[in-house]
Enzyme design. Structure first.
Site: not given
Lengths: 253, 713
Positions: B553-555
């Site tokens: 999600q935070c890539t």
């Protein structure tokens, strides 16, 4: 020097000899003069100041009374541009570099467009195009004075000089090399040769067995280099540079 | 022969750039708002060229309180009136005659009192009126070289070259004596200001000697000729220079003679030249001492401007002094060097004119922007909805610690601001909004905002030439992909995994519903439409942030990855921009322009052929591959059906897709495809040998991520 490069010391010796030799070869009103760098790190440079170039942008303004005063010479429009030229040592490339900058008589620096118009037609065409490998004109800081000037980019100078010097060393010039240099010369330099001498003749005037024998290596280097770069910026090259038997050739350094 | 009216060549000014730079510094540091007259020093030498006159020059040393003596130059005192505004300059111009009157009055007093005879530089005292527009590097100025008109004009009896006038031998010894004077070798001429520009030449049996002007009276009892010597700035063969005028008046007043010989010394190669120097015999007006004292000479002397009018000059030094303009031209020259050395046909002007829209101002956005600057691209717009977080600056090259403070600056504007710091001539801006995404359902309250955002994105893509998709989610790329296809504009896509990346340029927009039987338009590889980011998908974009670990999600990618992918994205972009077919440029391996015209291919493709897609990964041995894939007829982003639907319905269609991505699948026929596939899978498992060419050949995996139909290079 076989690599086409020259050391700072040889540059200075060659440049000083060149300035002496030049005096005897030209009728020009301005002369190349040697300037010390003023510090221990940099090599000095040759300077040629105030060379007038008639601007091609002349329009038809007419002479008229100067401020309505009859004791003054009537006013005439001025189209003269004044150029300063400098031959300095480029330490990163270990070659000489020819720099120049133009101004109007009132001191205003010339724009690049104006400068381009003042160049010989052949250089104007190649100055900014990719065709010209070593006549590409760019903006460079003067290596000593740090002034912003135009210059022929130094990155092909060593290649060119090694071709020229290789010819010096060989008894008979290698055809392949000759072709390379000639094609450069014909494209870039020929139109501005004084008295219609072709580059080929310059090369035939072989410094070792030619009339101008007995010169120091560094002077021959400077003369050869100058003969090729000067016409690119419209500076006349005197053929006497190769024919005169100047004592100055024996190295002032 | 009637005596000719003597006409003088006007003195002209030369102002070196260094003088204006110094004046700017003096004004800011010392003068500030003061408009008091400042003493300055001008320099001139005798003319050294027959082609142009010498001029009075101001340079970097002219403002020094004690200007040093310089070899070969005469120092001339002057007065600078620098005013603060253009209006004040115009007002000063109107008072020009008063200024001139005042300056010439001083000269006249100096002549009468004898001070000028002691210090001849005073005869040449000049005036400079100026206004320095330091913000725009424009300098307005007007010089006066005051001369006092005699009661009757000076007349010329004879005028010849020094050589003709004196004879070769005498001329040579005169030139030699003058060389000594000018060079400061003669002790009489040595002074703090250098050699005086006006002196006396005594020609006697004992030889030729130069002496100061003040010795006139002593010489009167002695034998021999006395000639007035002057360092002459003029270059005309028939006229002396301007500066002789006040010297002649001084001779008339102080020497009381009606006839005077004058040698106008000019140089060649910095030495007095007998051919260029002039010898004149001049008749002077006569008055008694008392009459001179009551005489009020009329002054003249304002310099003419470049058009020959009485009026000021303006020097625009922006190009040589303005650091912004200097940076700009240096960057241009650098690009031209690239043209010279490696890419002769490179069209740098085209790159400079390209407007780039960067969607996402994170690691990729920062990397892409910096490389764009390197290519000389001047117009960059960022779109990002986020703010700079504390973790950003170490990875995202345009941000610094201070951008994270106070809750963080909006990223898009902070990035634009950073670009302006790096290169002030860039036109950078940043807009803070989010791009509507399919599969992220909107509440009723959110709809108007989403509509505004979608419309803003539409108009931004319309204004820009290239759009870079540099976001951290898959589905946020859908709308700009569709808009790019609808507008037939170049779209460059870069996406990062943890240790892999994809850089892809989208193909041109669809030209119509017609297709070959094959759903992939592959008949002619060179003419095929290249695929977009979604062409490999057989599902509509969904919310990809739902089932992910925190890391995903935070890539968080390997830190070097964004730089690699960002750089490749820009290089692909520039390659396509330089390609004659632009957005329609075939993929590298199908590009006829690159293979057929060998030898001249540089001229056709300055930066070579351009791949369609580059995939790389650091995890499995740093491999990188160039791939090509055609546009998919049923693509949810770039197919004719989707583009047409958008063209007809606009926002209504977008909203529908946002709320229910499956609508897209219905529209493009993917739903049908899924059903067919399901049926086929069943068939295939039942009849394994069936090699029948199916609709789904090469497209038989339903996994969105795999997309393995791309032809490998």
């Amino acid at each position: 020097m076989a690599s086409g490069m020259i050391s700072a010391q040889h540059f200075e010796a060659g440049a000083r000899s060149f300035a002496e030799l030049w005096k005897t070869c030209t009728d020009a009103q301005q002369l190349w003069t040697w300037h010390d760098s003023g510090n221990a790190l940099d090599a000095g440079y040759l300077q040629l100041d105030g060379v007038p170039v008639s601007s091609s942008a002349a329009s038809g303004a007419e002479a008229r009374l100067a401020g309505g005063e009859d004791e003054a010479v009537p006013w005439q429009p001025q189209y003269t541009h004044l150029y300063n030229y400098s031959i300095a040592f480029q330490p990163s490339y270990s070659v000489p570099i020819l720099l120049f900058s133009g101004r109007k008589l009132d001191g205003a620096p010339l724009s690049w467009e104006d400068t381009l118009r003042d160049l010989p037609a052949a250089s104007r065409a190649t100055a900014t195009s990719g065709d010209a490998r070593w006549t590409f004109i760019t903006q460079q800081e003067h290596p000593v004075t740090r002034a912003a000037m135009h210059s022929i980019h130094p990155c092909e100078t060593a290649t060119l000089m090694s071709l020229l010097l290789a010819q010096d060393a060989d008894a008979g010039p290698t055809t392949a090399r000759q072709d390379t240099v000639d094609s450069h010369l014909q494209r870039d330099a020929e139109p501005s040769w004084e008295g219609g001498h072709t580059a080929e003749r310059l090369l035939q005037c072989h410094p070792k067995h030619g009339v101008a024998g007995g010169r120091s290596d560094e002077l021959r280097y400077l003369c050869g280099w100058y003969s090729i770069v000067a016409p690119v910026v419209g500076l006349a090259v005197s053929f006497k540079l190769w024919t005169s038997r100047a004592e100055a050739g024996n190295g002032a350094g | 022969m009637a005596h000719q009216l003597l006409q003088f060549q006007q003195l002209q000014s030369t102002v070196d750039v260094a003088f204006w730079a110094e004046l700017g510094r003096l004004k800011l540091d010392t003068l500030r708002l003061s408009e008091d007259a400042q003493p300055i020093t001008g320099f001139y030498s005798a003319s050294n060229s027959s082609d142009y006159p010498a001029s009075l020059t101001l340079d970097g040393q002219s403002l020094e309180s004690q200007a040093p003596h310089r070899k070969g130059l005469h120092s001339i005192p002057g007065s600078l009136l620098n005013v603060n505004t253009f209006e004040r300059f115009k007002a000063a111009q109107e008072q020009a005659s008063q200024h001139l009157q005042k300056a010439s009055q001083q000269i006249w007093q100096d002549i009468l009192s004898g001070r000028a005879q002691e210090d001849p530089g005073r005869l040449l005292n000049f005036l400079l009126l100026s206004y320095a527009d330091l913000k725009h590097f424009r300098y307005y100025y007007w010089f006066a070289f005051p001369v006092l008109k005699p009661p009757e004009p000076f007349r010329c009896k004879t005028l010849a070259s020094l050589e003709e006038g004196l004879g070769a031998d005498l001329a040579a010894s005169t030139a030699q004596a003058c060389a000594g004077w000018l060079g400061g070798i003669s002790p009489a001429s040595a002074s703090e200001q250098g050699a005086a520009p006006v002196w006396l030449i005594r020609v006697a049996d004992t030889g030729v000697r130069c002496q100061p002007l003040s010795t006139w009276q002593e010489l009167q009892g002695l034998d021999g000729r006395v000639i007035l010597g002057i360092a002459d700035h003029g270059n005309l063969p028939g006229n002396p220079g301007w500066l002789l005028r006040n010297s002649l008046l001084l001779a008339a007043v102080r020497f009381g003679v009606t006839e005077l010989e004058v040698a106008c010394i000019r140089l060649r190669r910095a030495q007095p030249c007998v051919q260029r120097s002039l010898l004149l015999s001049v008749t002077l007006p006569h008055k008694s001492e008392g009459d001179w004292a009551s005489f009020m000479p009329t002054p003249t002397g304002w310099e003419l401007n470049a058009r020959g009018k009485l009026g000021p000059r303006m020097m625009n030094l922006g190009p040589s002094m303005d650091p912004r303009q200097l940076a700009e031209s240096a960057v241009d020259l650098n690009l031209k060097l690239m043209r010279w050395r490696a890419a002769p046909a490179l069209d740098t002007a085209r790159l400079a004119a390209t407007k780039c829209l960067l969607l996402g101002a994170g690691t990729l956005g920062c990397a892409v922007a910096r490389v764009l600057l390197g290519w000389g691209i001047r117009h960059i717009t960022f779109v990002d909805s986020g703010r700079v977080a504390y973790s950003n600056p170490v990875r995202q090259s345009l941000y610094e610690f201070k951008d994270c403070l106070e809750g963080g600056q909006p990223k898009a504007e902070a990035a634009a601001e950073a670009l302006r710091r790096i290169f002030p001539s860039v036109q950078a801006s940043g807009l803070q909004f989010s791009i509507p995404m399919p599969g992220h359902p909107l509440s009723d309250a959110e709809i108007p905002k989403a509509e505004a955002d979608a419309k803003q994105l539409d108009s931004l893509m319309e204004e820009h030439d290239v759009t870079f998709l540099l976001m951290d989610t898959r589905e946020s790329r859908w709308l700009p992909t569709l808009l790019g296809a609808a507008k037939n504009k170049l779209v460059i896509n870069a996406a990062l995994g943890f240790d892999s990346f994809l850089v892809l340029r989208h193909g041109a927009g669809p030209s119509g519903p017609h297709h070959s039987a094959n759903p992939r338009e592959k008949a002619d590889p060179a003419g095929m439409r290249l695929g977009c980011y979604f062409c490999n998908d057989v599902v509509a974009p969904l919310d990809s942030t739902v089932d992910r670990t925190l890391e995903q999600q935070c890539t968080v990618a390997r830190p070097g990855l964004a730089g690699i992918a960002g750089s490749l994205a820009v290089e692909v972009c520039c390659g396509a921009l330089q390609h004659p077919q632009g957005v329609r440029a075939p993929a590298a391996q199908h590009d006829a322009a690159a293979s057929s015209a060998t030898g001249h291919k540089d001229a056709v493709l300055p930066l070579g052929p351009v791949p369609h897609m580059i995939r790389g990964q650091l995890g499995g041995g740093f491999a990188q591959q160039c791939l090509v894939g055609s546009a998919f007829r049923q693509c949810t982003a770039c197919s004719w059906a989707v583009v047409e639907q958008y063209r007809q319905q606009g926002w209504k269609f977008i909203l529908e897709a946002l709320q229910d991505p499956h609508a897209l699948e219905d529209l493009t026929g993917l739903t049908e495809l899924h059903n067919a596939a399901a049926a086929l899978m069943m068939d295939a498992s039942e009849e394994e040998e069936d090699e029948n060419d199916s609709l789904l050949k090469g497209n038989d995996q339903t996994s969105a991520a795999a997309g393995d139909d791309w032809t490998e290079l």
